[in-house]
Design a protein around this motif. Structure first.
Motif, mmCIF file in Angstrom:
data_model
loop_
_atom_site.group_PDB
_atom_site.id
_atom_site.type_symbol
_atom_site.label_atom_id
_atom_site.label_comp_id
_atom_site.label_asym_id
_atom_site.label_seq_id
_atom_site.Cartn_x
_atom_site.Cartn_y
_atom_site.Cartn_z
ATOM 1 N N LEU A 1 -51.225 44.819 -50.980
ATOM 2 C CA LEU A 1 -51.069 44.437 -52.082
ATOM 3 C C LEU A 1 -51.014 43.015 -52.237
ATOM 4 O O LEU A 1 -51.703 42.223 -53.267
ATOM 5 C CB LEU A 1 -49.995 45.177 -52.968
ATOM 6 C CG LEU A 1 -49.670 44.854 -54.506
ATOM 7 C CD1 LEU A 1 -50.846 45.054 -55.142
ATOM 8 C CD2 LEU A 1 -48.516 45.380 -54.672
ATOM 9 N N TYR A 2 -50.401 42.458 -51.241
ATOM 10 C CA TYR A 2 -50.176 40.685 -51.444
ATOM 11 C C TYR A 2 -51.136 40.243 -50.169
ATOM 12 O O TYR A 2 -51.008 39.165 -49.908
ATOM 13 C CB TYR A 2 -48.578 40.649 -50.890
ATOM 14 C CG TYR A 2 -47.671 40.906 -51.891
ATOM 15 C CD1 TYR A 2 -47.490 39.996 -53.121
ATOM 16 C CD2 TYR A 2 -46.810 41.815 -51.714
ATOM 17 C CE1 TYR A 2 -46.459 40.396 -54.060
ATOM 18 C CE2 TYR A 2 -45.771 42.225 -52.554
ATOM 19 C CZ TYR A 2 -45.684 41.327 -53.876
ATOM 20 O OH TYR A 2 -44.796 41.664 -54.670
ATOM 21 N N ALA A 3 -52.374 40.812 -49.857
ATOM 22 C CA ALA A 3 -53.335 40.457 -49.009
ATOM 23 C C ALA A 3 -52.756 39.839 -47.749
ATOM 24 O O ALA A 3 -53.274 38.929 -47.271
ATOM 25 C CB ALA A 3 -54.059 39.339 -49.772
ATOM 26 N N ILE A 4 -51.594 40.298 -47.242
ATOM 27 C CA ILE A 4 -51.040 40.083 -45.861
ATOM 28 C C ILE A 4 -52.061 40.216 -44.698
ATOM 29 O O ILE A 4 -52.113 39.087 -43.810
ATOM 30 C CB ILE A 4 -49.678 40.580 -45.663
ATOM 31 C CG1 ILE A 4 -48.784 39.979 -46.814
ATOM 32 C CG2 ILE A 4 -49.120 40.285 -44.484
ATOM 33 C CD1 ILE A 4 -47.336 40.467 -46.893
ATOM 34 N N PRO A 5 -52.685 41.259 -44.852
ATOM 35 C CA PRO A 5 -53.763 41.533 -43.580
ATOM 36 C C PRO A 5 -54.784 40.325 -43.531
ATOM 37 O O PRO A 5 -54.943 39.854 -42.595
ATOM 38 C CB PRO A 5 -54.112 42.910 -43.887
ATOM 39 C CG PRO A 5 -53.185 43.455 -44.593
ATOM 40 C CD PRO A 5 -52.839 42.602 -45.434
#
Length: 909
Positions: free
Chosen positions: A498-502
């Motif tokens: 959701l937080y585009a961490i990848p």
């Protein structure tokens, strides 16, 4: 290669693709004016308010991604540029994929062994992939719904159905190639797919245009070269580059840098640079082996290196030192020899370096298949700011690997080539997550994170700064610490997604890969760096702050930077404008190279040899040692005829070192000439004259004059104004103030003419130049520069700033103001002026000026350096002849200048 066909295709393809992407955007309600609103019909249907177009299902999400991407770009560059760059990016994405698939299908590299753009049957328009679609693995991979769609479209058979089927198949082919070439064929499931439009039945389409290029130009078995990919990229940029430079003398925007700076290096120059850097380094190692009995030339010839220059003969004491060094060298491993191109463009240098490495590995007993994998993983390194160029470089290198190893595309090899990306606004959630998962104590974590953030900040505008980002404060231990800091995720949760961490995690690891390349040392570095002096504000400020001594142009930054990245006794090869060899603004660079490196070889080319560069160029190699001062030099400035003639002369000189344009010169001699120009052809006697002679500025005072800031406003030809308003006989500033006149003779330089002439202009100097002195631009800033006014109206010797041919100097009588391009030298002694006028107008004078600066500009700084063996008592005859020449040429000039008006009207008569 048929470069005309390649050029026509690339330019035409870009225009077609851009037009079709723009049309697709318009249907989506996205134009250069803005983004249209939509009406939600139901949960899976929207309508564009402006044009009534409707979109359903996944296309709604794809449009939303498109809008999000545009808004993201808009925040950085403004909407209009965001819109234009997005169109360009989508167009070149499909361009890159089209030419890659064409290369692969011709060479039978595609997984299904079916041609996607053409047919092996001569005259058949339908691609084999479509003809045989139902028997291919591609069709078997479709889900049932897609298979039904395929059958439906095949049965329909209309032009619209044919195109729809083909686009479906083409996109799936691209997605499948992601497994083998992930950095070129990124999986398509976003707005890029919405903007795709291609047809093999369109006789005016991109595919039809691509197929006009002879197939053998792609076929490596028939003599074709992967080099064709680079030429396509070069020509694809033709119109964007022309557009950038058509805007005149202004700074280049960040998004324009690739178009303004990308130049495809001619093949023979790439070979020269690689053979004399990587090849020479290898030979150095071989000669250190006591069992090696071959000479340097014999080793080079065994590899077929036509452009290899045997080392220049060094002084005897140097030769003994070299022999001692070689005794201390241990065995070397090919896997440890690294070659870098940190402005790699479409990969031409790296592709040829691959060919050289293949030969080296075979020499050392490796199989081609084994060597190919080792080269891709250990030997080649590249960096690039432009995504499209990076993709093509990546593809070209992988195709070289495929040429020698059939299974290499399935080995998921990660190349050491990377594209810079901007890294900014790393979310707090990312830093919070790595802190949660870190095993470091709080103090160690905080310290490492703070240092890491400093590095991340340097990459905020990485696509603009690229390889000039200064990471000299980072070492390999730091990089490993930073990797350990961020690589703490055993897996990514839904919240992470959701937080585009990848995505952030991947970008930061990519950044660390780039930093690792930037801080490493290399045995060979070869590049054709960007030529850019009108830098954007951000880039210009950064270069000035971090590379103050070489800030004049980006290429000079690369010369200095890459020289510092070499291993001891490593080699660097460059192709650059040759101005660094002579003009004052590069004097610090010359001084650095002469004192710290050895110029191994250099080719100074004819002024307009490389048409694509629009500047005169040279190519050269340096060695990271101070031990070998004697280098090989070619002076090709007299040979016109373009790159082909330059290449022929170099090859002839390598075979026959007795040609009169080949020199072997000790670079210590350059220090003896003021400004340290790389004037390698100068004789020992003339160098001695520079040492013992008086500089011209010790005899006279060379000065630069008035810059009006608006010549159209303040200058006139003498015959355009009332003669009564011109003051012809002023001898000083005070004399001009009293005159009450508006116009005064003006020395603006002008065309080639010796001894006398070019009294063409008058300048508005009314009331002591009041209007000029107070002239301001649109921003209210005074732009005029009345320089050295104490010398106005004085007798002088003068020359023009621009000297496209031979140098010429003239006598100027009392009464003129001189211009910033009508340079002048002053002295109280008429004898001094006449002596120098006679000396500088000789062929010897012209020859020496070509040593000091062979460019078209002859600033006062270069004339000041002229060496004179001054002895007036023995030179009265020279002065008498000068006076006669002045008198004769004055009459000739007046006669020529006034041929169309009555002779008596000229103000000087």
């Amino acid at each position: 290669m048929d470069k005309k066909a390649i050029r026509n295709f690339a330019i035409n393809a870009r225009n077609i693709l851009i037009a079709r992407v723009s049309a697709k955007l318009a249907k989506l309600g996205v134009t250069e004016s803005g983004i249209d609103e939509t009406t939600q019909i139901d949960s899976s249907l929207i309508e564009i308010k402006s044009n009534g177009e409707r979109f359903v299902g996944k296309d709604i999400m794809k449009r939303a991604k498109l809008v999000e991407e545009l808004q993201k770009r808009e925040a950085y560059s403004g909407y209009k540029i965001a819109y234009q760059t997005l169109i360009e990016e989508v167009a070149y994405t499909w361009f890159n994929r089209l030419i890659a698939i064409r290369f692969m299908e011709v060479n039978n590299y595609l997984p299904d062994r079916q041609r996607v753009l053409s047919s092996e049957s001569v005259g058949k328009k339908e691609p084999d992939m479509i003809t045989n679609l139902l028997e291919t693995n591609l069709y078997q991979e479709f889900d049932e719904k897609t298979k039904e769609k395929v059958i439906e479209l095949i049965s329909d058979g209309s032009a619209q159905a044919v195109d729809e089927l083909y686009q479906l198949v083409f996109i799936r082919v691209c997605n499948n190639l992601n497994q083998q070439l992930p950095n070129l064929f990124e999986k398509i499931d976003d707005y890029t797919e919405l903007l795709f439009s291609i047809s093999y039945i369109d006789d005016n389409g991109v595919i039809a245009s691509l197929l006009t290029i002879p197939e053998e130009d792609f076929d490596v078995q028939a003599g074709g070269q992967i080099e064709i990919i680079g030429w396509m990229y070069q020509y694809y940029n033709t119109e964007p580059k022309d557009k950038v430079f058509a805007r005149g003398n202004r700074k280049i925007r960040a998004d324009e840098i690739p178009a303004a700076t990308q130049l495809f290096t001619p093949d023979w120059i790439v070979r020269y640079m690689v053979e004399n850097s990587l090849g020479r380094y290898y030979i150095d190692q071989k000669l250190a082996n006591r069992f090696e009995t071959r000479t340097e030339k014999e080793i080079a010839d065994s590899f077929g290196w036509k452009y290899y220059l045997p080392s220049a003969e060094q002084p005897e004491e140097v030769q003994l030192q070299i022999l001692d060094e070689r005794k201390n060298k241990s065995d070397f491993a090919l896997q440890e020899i690294k070659l870098l191109d940190n402005a790699m463009g479409s990969g031409h240098v790296l592709v040829y370096a691959f060919d050289v490495f293949i030969k080296l590995y075979k020499e050392e007993g490796y199989s081609e298949r084994e060597a190919a994998e080792l080269i891709l993983t250990h030997n080649l390194f590249g960096l690039e700011i432009d995504k499209r160029a990076f993709q093509l470089a990546y593809f070209a290198i992988m195709m070289k690997g495929r040429q020698y190893s059939r299974r290499i595309l399935n080995k998921k090899i990660k190349l050491n080539v990377h594209q810079f990306i901007n890294i900014s606004n790393i979310s707090d959630e990312f830093y919070s997550r790595i802190e949660e998962l870190s095993l470091l104590d709080q103090s160690r974590f905080s310290d490492t994170l703070n240092r890491f953030k400093v590095l991340v900040d340097k990459f905020e505008v990485a696509t603009e700064l690229g390889s000039v980002i200064n990471v000299t404060d980072v070492n390999i231990t730091d990089v490993e610490e930073f990797r350990n800091l961020i690589n703490v995720f055993p897996e990514f949760s839904n919240m992470d997604e959701l937080y585009a961490i990848p995505v952030i995690h991947q970008q930061l690891n990519e950044m660390l890969d780039i930093v690792t390349i930037m801080i490493a040392k290399y045995e060979a570095i070869v590049t054709n760096p960007p030529y850019l002096n009108k830098m954007s504000g951000t880039l210009g400020s950064y270069v000035t702050k971090n590379y103050k001594d070489v800030k004049t142009d980006l290429f000079s930054v690369f010369i200095k930077m890459n020289s510092d990245l070499l291993e001891e006794n490593g080699y660097a090869g460059f192709m650059t404008p040759f101005v660094w060899m002579f003009i004052k603004s590069y004097e610090q660079l010359r001084d650095y190279l002469i004192k710290n490196k050895s110029i191994s070889s250099l080719i100074q080319m004819e002024y307009s040899a490389f048409e694509e560069a629009t500047v005169p160029v040279c190519c050269f190699t340096i060695k990271n040692t101070q031990l070998e001062p004697v280098g090989n030099y070619f002076k090709l400035s007299d040979f016109k005829g373009g790159m082909k003639v330059q290449e022929e002369k170099v090859l002839k000189g390598i075979q026959d070192p007795e040609v009169d344009y080949f020199y072997q010169t000790n670079q210590e001699n350059f220090k003896k000439i003021p400004g340290e120009p790389i004037s390698f052809w100068v004789s020992e006697q003339l160098i001695h004259n520079f040492v013992v002679g008086k500089r011209m500025d010790e005899i006279v005072n060379p000065k630069q004059g008035l810059a009006t800031a608006n010549n159209n406003r303040f200058l006139r030809y003498w015959w355009e104004v009332d003669l009564a308003s011109i003051k012809f006989d002023a001898t000083s500033i005070s004399d001009s103030k009293k005159s009450g006149k508006k116009w005064f003779p003006y020395n603006k330089g002008g065309s080639f003419r010796r001894w006398y002439g070019n009294y063409d202009y008058v300048v508005n100097w009314e009331n002591d130049g009041q209007e000029i002195r107070n002239f301001v631009d649109d921003k209210g800033k005074i732009r005029s520069r009345p320089q050295n006014t104490d010398y106005y109206f004085k007798e002088a010797i003068t020359w023009s700033d621009v000297t496209s041919g031979d140098f010429s100097m003239r006598y100027r009588e009392f009464g003129s103001i001189f211009d910033s391009t009508g340079h002048s030298a002053f002295s109280d002694s008429m004898m001094d002026k006449k002596y120098l006028l006679g000396l500088l107008n000789t062929p010897v004078g012209n020859y020496i000026f070509k040593i000091l600066n062979p460019t078209i500009h002859m600033h006062i700084g270069y004339v000041s350096l002229f060496p004179t063996l001054f002895n007036l008592n023995n030179d009265k005859l020279i002065q008498r002849n000068v006076a006669q020449n002045i008198d004769v040429c004055k009459k000739e000039w007046l006669s020529e200048e006034t041929g169309w008006v009555t002779f008596e009207r000229h103000p000087l008569v």
